[in-house]
Structures are given as C-alpha cells and as structure tokens.
Design an enzyme around this catalytic site. Sequence first.
Site, PDB file in Angstrom:
ATOM      1  N   ASP A 193       0.870  -1.176   0.000  1.00  0.00           N
ATOM      2  CA  ASP A 193       0.000   0.000   0.000  1.00  0.00           C
ATOM      3  C   ASP A 193       0.916   1.238   0.000  1.00  0.00           C
ATOM      4  O   ASP A 193       2.139   1.131   0.089  1.00  0.00           O
ATOM      5  CB  ASP A 193      -0.974  -0.014   1.180  1.00  0.00           C
ATOM      6  CG  ASP A 193      -2.210   0.845   0.893  1.00  0.00           C
ATOM      7  OD1 ASP A 193      -2.176   1.657  -0.060  1.00  0.00           O
ATOM      8  OD2 ASP A 193      -3.220   0.720   1.604  1.00  0.00           O
TER       9      ASP A 193
HETATM   10  C1  BGC Z   1      -5.085   3.215   0.199  1.00  0.00           C
HETATM   11  C2  BGC Z   1      -5.280   2.217  -0.910  1.00  0.00           C
HETATM   12  C3  BGC Z   1      -5.102   2.862  -2.255  1.00  0.00           C
HETATM   13  C4  BGC Z   1      -3.762   3.551  -2.310  1.00  0.00           C
HETATM   14  C5  BGC Z   1      -3.457   4.198  -3.652  1.00  0.00           C
HETATM   15  C6  BGC Z   1      -3.824   4.041   0.015  1.00  0.00           C
HETATM   16  O1  BGC Z   1      -3.779   5.088   0.935  1.00  0.00           O
HETATM   17  O2  BGC Z   1      -5.044   2.545   1.438  1.00  0.00           O
HETATM   18  O3  BGC Z   1      -6.552   1.638  -0.792  1.00  0.00           O
HETATM   19  O4  BGC Z   1      -5.240   1.909  -3.271  1.00  0.00           O
HETATM   20  O5  BGC Z   1      -3.704   4.531  -1.296  1.00  0.00           O
HETATM   21  O6  BGC Z   1      -4.257   5.273  -3.893  1.00  0.00           O
END
Ligand code: BGC
Length: 755
Positions: free
Chosen positions: A281
């Site tokens: 993530d």
């Molecule tokens: C979130 C994810 C997301 C990623 C990219 C993160 O902060 O937890 O769900 O896919 O950002 O945008």
Amino acid sequence: MHNKKIVLALMALSFWSAQAQKRIQEVEVLLNKMTIEEKIGQLNLLTPGGGVATGEVVSKDVESKIKNGQVGGLFGVSGPEKVRIAQEIAVNNSRLGIPLLIGSDVIHGYKTTYPIPLGLSSSWDMELVKQAAQMAAKEATADGINWNFSPMVDIARDPRWGRISEGAGEDPYLGSKIAEAMVKGYQGDDLSATHTMLACVKHFALYGASEAGRDYHTVDMSKIKMFNQYLPPYEAAIRAGAASVMSSFNDVDGVPASGNSWLLTDLLRDRWGFGGFVVSDYTSVNEMIAHGLGDLQAVSALALKAGLDMDMVGEGFQTTLKKSLDQGKVTETDITNACRRVLEAKYLSGLFDDPYRYLDPQRAKKDILAEDNRALARKLATHSFVLLKNHNNILPLKKAGKIALVGPLADSRENMLGTWAPTGDFNLAVTILEGFKNVGAGAIIQFAKGANISDDTDFAKNVNALGERIVIDERSSETMLKEAVDLTNTSDVVVAVVGEASEMSGESSSRTDISIPESQKRLIRALVDTGKPVVLVLMSGRPLTISEELDMPVSILQVWHPGVEAGNAIADVVFGDYNPSGKLTATWPINVGQIPIYHSAKVTGRPAPESGEFQKFRSNYLDAPNTPLLPFGYGLSYTTFEYSDLRLSKKEIGRGESISATVTVKNTGDHTGEEVVQLYLRDMVRSITPPKRQLKGFQKIKLKKGERKEVTITLTPDDLKFYDAQLEFVSEPGEFKIFVGTDSNADLSESFILR
Ligand code: BGC
C-alpha cells in the site's frame, strides 16, 4: 455430450498451457537481458501527483526515472494522451523499452460513479455487482488504465472505521461472493482484451479489524478467527483469478503485512497457490520504520524477502535493494522472482504485444459517461437503497401535492458521489432536488436547507481536508430551521435528506460518534413536531446509531452515497418507480458501546436470556440489550412477504453430500417486489466454538402482488466446513440447524444430521 465437454476442456487446457508456455519463455528471455538495476527498477510504482495522494509524499523526477528504467508502473495518470506520453518514454527512451502498468483506484465506478461499495453490496445482486465492475473496467481502460486497486474485500465489523464504506460489510460468505463477482467483472476472461483490467485484491490482510475503528491502527487476531471470518473473501478473489494483491498497512500477528512472510508467502502463495504479484500500500514498506522494524534498508529487504514484489511510492526498493544484495541481505533470485511476477502481469495485460492498446482516444469519447453507463449507475443506486422503516406506509409518495424537500444533503452536489471517487466528477451528479423535479413532476417541490451538516467548525475543518463537503451557511441555524419548518407547515409531506457528508466516511475518516450530527437531529425533531408526515432520506458511508430517529413517527430510506445518478435514483424509489429491495450487509448498533456487533457472533457459555431482560452473571449489559438496532440482512419493501413451509431434502446426510432447503415465499402486499431469501446455518456441536448462526446462502427473487414461489437453496459439503484448531478445513458429524427468512433473525428452522 460428456466426451465433447472433455475434449473441449482439454483443448482449452492445451491452448492455455501453450499460452502460458509462451509467456514464461518471453518473460525469461527478457529477464536474461536485464541488469540487476533494471530488475529492481520494475519493482517501483510511482505517482507523479496531480491525482489524489493518500500519503504525505508524491514521487519526484518521474520522467527521468522512467528513462533510467527505474519505474515498473504509474498511478494517478490518466487519459489516452497523458498515458501515451508516459508509455512512449518507457518504450522509446528506456534501454529495454518495457511498458508501464498504469494503475488507478476505481473503487465505485470510473467517471460514471455508482454507489459506494457498502451500498452496492446491499443489493445482494451478484449479476449487478459484476455488471458494475465491467462498466468501470470499460471506462477506465478507455482512459488508459490497465490495473485497478480494487476490490477492497476487508471484512469490517466496526462502523467507527471510515473504510467500512469501501467494502461489502461484515460477512465472509457474502463478501466472498462479491469479491468473486468484482474480480470477474474487472478481469473478464482475457486480461489482454482492451476493456478488461488487472484486479488488485486489498488490503491483505485483516485491515478492517483495526483496533478501536481507527484507521491504520494495529490488528491482533487468532488464526482461527482469521481463517473462519476474515480471510475467505481474499481467498475467493484469488480463486476467481485476481492478478494482484495489495498488502495492508496493519500488522498481522505482530509483523506488518508488507513484511510478513507468513502472510505473503506461506499463506498466499504456498497455501492458496497465488501466482500473481503483490504491491505494497502507499508507502507501507517505509512505514515499517515507524512500526519499529528497522531502517529503510532493513524494512525494504524484509518486504522483498516476505514476498512483496512492488513498492508503492516509497522507493525503498529503488534506493536500498542493490546495497542489500551486495551485503547478502537479499539474493538475486529474490529480486528476479519479484521482477518476473511484475513482467508476467504486463505480459498478461497484452502490453508487450502493444503498449498502446489501451490508448485509443476515440474509445475514451465513446465509452466514458455513455448514456447506458449512467442508466446502469441509476439502476445500481436504486437497488442499493434499504428501506429501514415505512411509518403508516407513507412511502411511496404520490407525484402530486406539495412536497417540502429539506436538509443539508438535498441540494448538495459535492456530497453525492461518496468517498473514494477521485476519478469521478461531482459536478456531473444529480442532486435530490433535481431528481425530484425530474421524476416527481406533477408535485410542487420546494426546497429549504434547514440545517448545516454539522455546526461544529473544528469537525467541519477535518472533514473538509480535501475539499469543502460541509458548507457552513452564513445564515444562523435558527433562520434555516424556521425556513424549513415554515415550508413544511404549508406542505403535504416533508422529505428530509440528512446524514453524513461524503468525506465523513472513507480513508482516514473514522468517527467515535456515529450518530446523525446534532444540527440535523434538531431539524428532524422540529419537522416531526409539525405533525406532517416525515420521510428521512438517510445518507451515510457506514451504519449509524439512529435509535432516536427510528423511534419517531417517520419513514427512513437509507441511500448510502449513491453516485452520479443520486437524485434520480432516490426519486425513483421515493415515488415508487422502483420498490426498494436492499438489505443491510453490516449490523446497525444501538450505540457505539455495542461495537463490534455482528450476526455471526458466538453464543458464550453464559448466554443472555432470550427475553432480552438483564440477568446477573450472564453475558449482557446493564444499560443496553445485546441485540442490535437493525440486524444484518434487514431491509423492508413497499410490499410484504410471508415465509412458510420450510423443508429439507433429507434429514440425514453423509460427508460429501449436499442438502437443500426449500421454502415458500408469498408476496402478501400490494406491490410487485424483490426479496432476498436468506439461509443461515448453525453447527450445533463441533470442536471449535461455533457462531450463533452464519449466512450460507441467499437468493434474490421477484414476486408480483399475490404471487408465491418455492425457493430452494442448496448447501454443498464445503458449506458445512470450518477451519479447526489445526487450520484444516473440515466438517464434523452432528446436528446442524438451518434458518431461512428475510434477515439474520430468520425464525423458520429445520435440523439435520451429518453422519
Ligand atoms: C489506500 C489504498 C489505495 C492507495 C493508492 C492508500 O492510501 O489505502 O486503498 O489503493 O492509497 O491510492
């Protein structure tokens, strides 16, 4: 016939293995040409900014990094022209010309935003869920995207957690079905087709169980609970063929998911056979430093060794892996394996055949926001609404007379899409006021805001961090309230659109108080005091505590955040063009103190009395019942359904046999309607304490007024299984009880024996 099937299956298999063979060979040829730096380069996912950044950093010098072969993929870039520029730099200016993966968060629609996932799940309609994902894929790929950071399949049983809005609620069985439908919708059966994209199952794993409902918080859970309650949707998504997985921010058994080799290798790859790639993530590798696992070099090596293939935004792989290789902390094989998985995904997407395959500008014009898409978004929204109460059967309203439409969300375009819709544009959304005028023509519709979403300026500032969603009016609360009350007094009925602003749920939007904000409660009380019929259209990204409102003489339609067609869809249901059929997929608590509360809780050795009365030395509260305000699976219709005559196909079965339950359902009301027939199972005796009941089957049916239908739901041998103390998936002999009905309180029941 049978032989023909076998021949076809063999042909498909040999075609598949020929394809797989070709893929393996081509990827190996490429890997042999790559330097170690180029291999490490493929393991980085960057975002040039300009989109929504959910962390504190965005990537710098992206162009030169692509030229240097230091980038495997980008996100936050879209549109055929822009993506082409990036792709051309990679293909023409990097030494090996390897194309980029282009990712995006397409969570509930790309440009045609449909209801938030929690809303969509309330439809209990897997065909619709799949169609929604297909539409999202068609639009996103027309804009150059080939990889989607969805589905989010985290089981969530704590409505304080803002991200409960992004998933399918509390139940592993329903969650698994939805996970599968979404993966199939995004990926189709050919990932290289120009209207399909790679799915990314997230957030692996257990992210929805953050302590205290606070985002990014720690998770601690027994393996028994993981396997039986939290892991099934991830596994279902992987069985459905999901091409990638995103590791979560939280720790699992004390090790952050992004560096957890039990999770990313033993479970995901060795036990489940996952062959795709794992991305972190947003900076979750770097965040292991704050978790207390060492410096950037240490946590990056830990992540790679654990089985993480791609580093989102953090660039710890880029800046430290070579050093770790030189020091013997990671091996060349570790790096090559990760690189191979990323390249295979590119291969599957068809990017090596044609890096520009998703970049047809004509398609973008034709496929994005097409009329059909908006029609589907409207349908999805109507099917996601849950009728919580219909006082005096006031709903549906007639398209006549004088309607007072009030509330801070009735004419609030910026709040219609819901959280996590960065690719959508709220300016395109239909407000409730517009929808009422479109659909309810014939009635006189007048609007008054009546209240702010919240009067609390500190709270509003937090909610408005990414854009103004709580607009505090220049007029005083008293003036607004009086205007709404006066309007109501001169109308036949009042519809109040109240609840949460779109950014009161979602990422980094946890709440400790999940009631309707006081400013709006005051408005609702004043409307009820007028004595006019009151309809509450309730918007939220989570279950709310609404005991006070539910006790009032009002009707309540829960609409979540419905997306771009919000106003039209709400009007369709309020005026009866569509009869609501949604059912809650997460339990609504009486108060925050009951959390976590969910239908499949265990019984305990000292269960509370059935009567609901408090009893000393029993498992109950002094000040509230154990039962929720609204149970899982709950939802009313404009018509009524009667269940009778539940029967089982057998009284006793052996292991490996299936059993069917049949029930008669009759539409006893005055409207055609749809009903979700639900089957729950209780394993009466087993080696691991069983849940009180668990959802194990459902069917959505449509019945005309007066019509009756026999509904049969079959349980397979796997439906009787659970993970035991050795984490083996087993069934154990003994008695099982089946409950069938309209929600998780279903009371028709029959028992059978498993020999
Ligand atoms: C979130 C994810 C997301 C990623 C990219 C993160 O902060 O937890 O769900 O896919 O950002 O945008």
